[in-house]
Design a protein around this motif. Structure first.
Motif, PDB file in Angstrom:
ATOM      1  N   ALA A 112       6.718  -2.183 -10.211  1.00 53.38           N
ATOM      2  CA  ALA A 112       5.637  -1.623 -11.040  1.00 53.38           C
ATOM      3  C   ALA A 112       4.255  -1.764 -10.362  1.00 53.38           C
ATOM      4  O   ALA A 112       3.492  -0.805 -10.351  1.00 53.38           O
ATOM      5  CB  ALA A 112       5.640  -2.250 -12.423  1.00 53.38           C
ATOM      6  N   THR A 115       4.454   1.077  -7.645  1.00 50.18           N
ATOM      7  CA  THR A 115       4.567   2.489  -8.021  1.00 50.18           C
ATOM      8  C   THR A 115       3.655   2.866  -9.189  1.00 50.18           C
ATOM      9  O   THR A 115       3.216   4.004  -9.279  1.00 50.18           O
ATOM     10  CB  THR A 115       6.009   2.861  -8.389  1.00 50.18           C
ATOM     11  OG1 THR A 115       6.405   2.112  -9.533  1.00 50.18           O
ATOM     12  CG2 THR A 115       6.955   2.576  -7.248  1.00 50.18           C
ATOM     13  N   VAL A 116       3.388   1.927 -10.091  1.00 48.58           N
ATOM     14  CA  VAL A 116       2.517   2.247 -11.228  1.00 48.58           C
ATOM     15  C   VAL A 116       1.058   1.981 -10.864  1.00 48.58           C
ATOM     16  O   VAL A 116       0.191   2.829 -11.060  1.00 48.58           O
ATOM     17  CB  VAL A 116       2.920   1.441 -12.484  1.00 48.58           C
ATOM     18  CG1 VAL A 116       1.953   1.727 -13.623  1.00 48.58           C
ATOM     19  CG2 VAL A 116       4.349   1.771 -12.894  1.00 48.58           C
ATOM     20  N   LYS A 118      -0.006   1.285  -7.801  1.00 46.73           N
ATOM     21  CA  LYS A 118      -0.262   1.779  -6.434  1.00 46.73           C
ATOM     22  C   LYS A 118      -1.051   0.767  -5.607  1.00 46.73           C
ATOM     23  O   LYS A 118      -1.998   1.127  -4.889  1.00 46.73           O
ATOM     24  CB  LYS A 118      -1.002   3.119  -6.469  1.00 46.73           C
ATOM     25  CG  LYS A 118      -0.421   4.113  -7.458  1.00 46.73           C
ATOM     26  CD  LYS A 118      -0.131   5.442  -6.776  1.00 46.73           C
ATOM     27  CE  LYS A 118       0.427   6.475  -7.748  1.00 46.73           C
ATOM     28  NZ  LYS A 118       1.824   6.217  -8.128  1.00 46.73           N
TER      29      LYS A 118
END
Lengths: 253, 215
Positions: A112, A115-116, A118
């Protein structure tokens, strides 16, 4: 104030689970919520984390409004993107851990943030390894959740939540699915976080733990806050009859 | 007819059988996912249409469906039938198998604990990312045995193309057996089907093993 919940009402069908509840949490505070099953403790956390929607009331994180209520008593949520952005303020640790079984321990923690949020790969990895060390699990990075005990899984779940760098961490009965033997290792980690002044709201049935770890204890019953205050006051000299009764039943058990 | 001629003719038939098999899988595995997602649509009309579609596909013989797809355009709209044979077979198989796969996917998705969605939501994953990164990989692992079953059935169901006189291995076996008054073509066809399914079972088992790294 990190979290302000005001006049929260929530019904499931005809059942009023939360009746006009207001809770605020300050930075660095550890708040425990205790009370019998069905008192609305978990629902309150689920409303705070947007897993449930409130019927009316307001919720603010760092002053930013997530939910407001108009003069007719109808709740209005912020736009979906705004709500998603607000998830950076909080983390949630579940009773059932809810780790992702197909990800390794390390990936559970890093996915997370990468990807969430960044964030930078090296930084996230470093953060994750540091959290694992803190949880006493530095040798388990490559393991999969099924290879760990319940207590270890819950500590990974705590690390996963902390890796997002939340302002406030919610715990929904974090030790209720664990053997008494494994409960201690999870409580120890939460105590450690409390000492580091991590802002936390902990729904728990572990009374001695709540008494030792919290700055404030909230006793809920029937969808209302019956009593709250300093743990020594609530546990040592409760003023409400209902609180006395509840704590007495606990001592007997 | 010599044995080697028989074998080479039937091998060519087996290639056509494999053609039906692979094209059906390529079409129906993804289409099944689309059907499954539509089956869970917010719109009641879409859900009802999909339910009826699945119900008809599962409730009538595939053999009959193939006849309908092949002859339907001609009888209903007087569209000339030429060149439509193979496309009709593939179309019939794909829409039929997609219905079965959709139901398998649905059972897998429904079996996922709510906690997985909730954990992903709290971590800020979008709906799409949650589905493709968290839910779908676990669903695939869960449904693999059911999919294997369906794929094995498909290998044998390809013989239904016989209905539309397509010269896959089963049609050829029947034809050669009749013309040569020989039992041998049946044996050859049986061996072909069995070997194909042995390969399918072997491959799927490897796939299941590859996903054994987590529980």
């Amino acid at each position: 104030m990190i979290l302000e919940m005001q006049n929260i009402q929530k019904s499931f069908g005809g059942l009023r689970v939360l009746r006009d509840i207001s809770v605020s949490v300050d930075a660095g505070e550890a708040v425990s919520i205790i009370g019998p099953s069905g008192s609305g403790k978990s629902t309150l956390l689920r409303c705070a984390t947007f897993l449930e929607t409130v019927d009316s009331g307001s919720i603010r994180y760092e002053g930013e409004a997530a939910v407001t209520t108009d003069e007719f008593g109808n709740a209005h949520y912020a736009a979906p993107e705004a709500l998603r952005a607000m998830k950076r303020y909080y983390g949630l640790v579940f009773q059932q851990f809810n780790l992702f079984p197909h990800y390794s321990v390390l990936k559970n923690i890093t996915d997370a943030p990468l990807t969430v949020q960044k964030r930078d790969k090296a930084e996230v990895r470093e953060t994750a390894m540091e959290l694992l060390r803190k949880m006493g699990l530095e040798d388990k990075a490559k393991y999969y959740p099924y290879q760990l005990s319940g207590g270890q899984q819950q500590r990974v779940a705590i690390a996963r939540a902390l890796a997002m760098k939340p302002e406030i961490l919610f715990f929904d009965e974090p030790t209720s699915a664990l053997d008494p033997e494994l409960t201690g290792e999870v409580l120890k980690v939460i105590k450690q976080l409390a000492m580091e002044k991590m802002t936390m709201v902990i729904v728990t049935h572990e009374m001695p733990f709540a008494r030792a770890v919290s700055d404030r204890v909230i006793f809920m019953d029937g969808g209302v806050i019956v009593e709250q205050g300093d743990p020594e006051a609530v546990f040592g000299a409760p003023t409400q009859e209902r609180t006395k009764q509840f704590l007495m039943n606990y001592d007997r058990a | 007819m010599s044995f080697s001629t028989m074998l080479s003719t039937m091998s060519a038939g087996m290639l056509r059988t494999c053609g039906i098999f692979f094209l059906t899988l390529i079409g129906s595995l993804p289409l099944g996912m689309v059907v499954c997602l539509l089956r869970r649509s917010k719109s009641g009309i879409v859900r009802t249409i999909i339910k009826i579609y699945i119900s008809v596909m599962r409730g009538t013989p595939l053999m009959l469906q193939l006849l309908v797809w092949y002859f339907g355009p001609y009888y209903l709209f007087r569209i000339p039938i030429g060149g439509w044979r193979f496309p009709a077979i593939i179309f019939g198989f794909v829409v039929n198998y997609a219905a079965y796969f959709a139901e398998i996917y649905r059972s897998g998705i429904d079996s996922m604990p709510a906690g997985q969605y909730e954990a992903a939501e709290v971590l800020g994953y979008t709906k799409g990312r949650t589905f493709f990164k968290i839910i779908l990989p676990q669903v695939i692992k869960r449904i693999l045995p059911a999919v294997t079953n369906e794929v094995i059935t498909l290998v044998k169901d390809t013989s239904l193309a016989f209905t539309l006189a397509y010269s896959e291995v089963f049609s050829l076996a029947k034809q050669i057996s009749a013309s040569q008054t020989s039992f041998l073509p049946f044996v050859i066809a049986g061996v072909f089907y069995y070997v194909a399914n042995y390969a399918v079972a072997f491959g799927m088992e490897r796939f299941e093993k590859a996903l054994d790294y987590y529980k």
